[in-house]
Design a protein around this motif. Sequence first.
Motif, mmCIF file in Angstrom:
data_model
loop_
_atom_site.group_PDB
_atom_site.id
_atom_site.type_symbol
_atom_site.label_atom_id
_atom_site.label_comp_id
_atom_site.label_asym_id
_atom_site.label_seq_id
_atom_site.Cartn_x
_atom_site.Cartn_y
_atom_site.Cartn_z
ATOM 1 N N UNK A 64 0.810 -1.091 -0.138
ATOM 2 C CA UNK A 64 0.157 0.078 -0.267
ATOM 3 C C UNK A 64 1.020 1.057 0.057
ATOM 4 N N UNK A 65 0.123 2.327 -0.164
ATOM 5 C CA UNK A 65 0.934 3.851 -0.144
ATOM 6 C C UNK A 65 1.762 3.829 0.813
ATOM 7 N N UNK A 66 2.938 4.208 0.950
ATOM 8 C CA UNK A 66 3.868 4.599 2.024
ATOM 9 C C UNK A 66 4.159 3.371 2.836
ATOM 10 N N UNK A 84 6.426 2.927 -7.455
ATOM 11 C CA UNK A 84 7.113 3.158 -6.131
ATOM 12 C C UNK A 84 7.283 4.774 -5.818
ATOM 13 N N UNK A 105 5.169 7.240 -7.041
ATOM 14 C CA UNK A 105 3.642 7.748 -6.873
ATOM 15 C C UNK A 105 3.189 7.227 -5.472
ATOM 16 N N UNK A 106 3.274 5.885 -5.196
ATOM 17 C CA UNK A 106 2.610 5.586 -3.803
ATOM 18 C C UNK A 106 3.858 5.601 -2.771
ATOM 19 N N UNK A 107 4.873 6.372 -2.998
ATOM 20 C CA UNK A 107 6.118 6.473 -1.922
ATOM 21 C C UNK A 107 6.189 5.364 -1.251
ATOM 22 N N UNK A 108 6.524 4.009 -2.020
ATOM 23 C CA UNK A 108 6.921 2.790 -1.484
ATOM 24 C C UNK A 108 8.398 3.034 -1.063
ATOM 25 N N UNK A 109 8.923 2.425 0.081
ATOM 26 C CA UNK A 109 10.185 1.994 0.139
ATOM 27 C C UNK A 109 10.647 0.600 -0.099
#
Lengths: 296, 296
Positions: B212-214, B234, B236-240
Amino acid sequence: MSLPASAPGFALIRVLRAGICNTDLELQRGYYGFRGVPGHEFSGLVVASDQRVVGEINLSCGHCEFCAIGLGRHCLNRSVLGIVKHPGAFAEYLTLPESNLHPIPEEISDEEAVFVEPLAAACEVLDQVPIASGAEVAVLGDGKLGLLVAQTLCAHGANVTVFGHHEGKLEIARRAGARICITDNPPAAKYPFVVEATGSAAGLRQAVRMTRARGTVILKSTIHGEVSLDTAPVIVNEISLVGSRCGRFAPAIELLRQRKIDVNAMISRRFPLSEAPAAFAEAARPGVLKIILTNG
Amino acid sequence: MSLPASAPGFALIRVLRAGICNTDLELQRGYYGFRGVPGHEFSGLVVASDQRVVGEINLSCGHCEFCAIGLGRHCLNRSVLGIVKHPGAFAEYLTLPESNLHPIPEEISDEEAVFVEPLAAACEVLDQVPIASGAEVAVLGDGKLGLLVAQTLCAHGANVTVFGHHEGKLEIARRAGARICITDNPPAAKYPFVVEATGSAAGLRQAVRMTRARGTVILKSTIHGEVSLDTAPVIVNEISLVGSRCGRFAPAIELLRQRKIDVNAMISRRFPLSEAPAAFAEAARPGVLKIILTNG
């Protein structure tokens, strides 16, 4: 002409200035399937109150799980000014929810205020990643976003080196206090933090190569298409890659109000709104920084 | 035979049991260019003291910048037991610095102690990423590492779902308290944490899709060759994405001592050291979990 109608809770805003972002060029090329009026960087005047404002671009639903934790920027039902299902700022008027608006302090000009949105995206790096004052940070790319990130990190007190290819653009980072570096062979495994702002697959691979063990690569600019990446060094060196998009407006407004970021040096040319096609063509030329559209 | 010599500060250790890891199979296939004795999962007996021990596998220099901050696992001058420039555990004897050794508590058998090293790698996830008790975590992959990660996260109190393809292996995760799921179409954008333990490019892409986002994807298993990845979600959803390798031994030993992890169910077969080639062949068969080598 008659003014556009605005729904309850929405403000009708006369656009003063708008900025062309790389995302706008990509929308024009057909990415994201957006149709309609683009534009998400602007300063404007609320018609009902004459208040000068900038506006956050994500229109959130207010009741999904992300809205509930104050992350409307990740709202599952969002529309996005000039990007997703909401007409944008390259027009005489736009509408936004009143809750998205921030007054522009008097220290900030209409033109400078156009940079609040991309500067907020630069500030987002510091909201996501704990970069200490004094930390060594490499910024890859001397485009608009790279220069805003570099200046933001310099204002934060980080030890910034910008890797780019254009003397003139890099000079803006140098004046902000960054070291600048033009090289095809940047140091390997050196930096605890590397911000990827080239928008290229090669830039991302370079960023991973430059990051030391346990370091963090911040993916700040969108890279189109699939990126071919060797994950072995990411795993062996326990590197983190952090995607980064929009940010809060408050810190960006404060940085501009305190004159800590030089955005005027980043304006390449101004065009009246009526010459938007020519403005887009100019914005797409290599080496050009910010193109501003003026409305009246 | 004469015992191997050990340098000052090094202990000579008689190997009791050793485990075959996927990395060993990869070394055999020529990855990493290692030549010599492989093997880095073991339990042994210090010849000089008869103390039962396990040993951390990274031999650090003690004076580089990473050693200075207690991260000898990332020592710039390290050799690694059975992987980089140091003879490994698939032998009657090995040597390691005394400072690398941990006594094996009496509650842990020689065979169970072989799992301390890979279990420490599983525990590393919790050292790197703040996963709260009760957090939803997806683990992709029901191989050895996936099952250790799943059990570790269950012991931590996380809400774990393991996605895999083998009923029998998944049963081990289920007994630890995990939900298990066999599907070709896992839910998208659902999990705040996803652990990639399939070792495949498709697994990594799937992991990003499920986050999910973040949220955070932990890259736990090495993927060979370049991975083709779409970075847009990665960013747009600010995934790490967090690369993860070796971990501290102490939490792993404690989990085994408290019988919180069932490693015995993960042992597929045992071979005497003299039959190492057959053991390797067996370890490479699909569906096989841990193969143990016994020394005397």
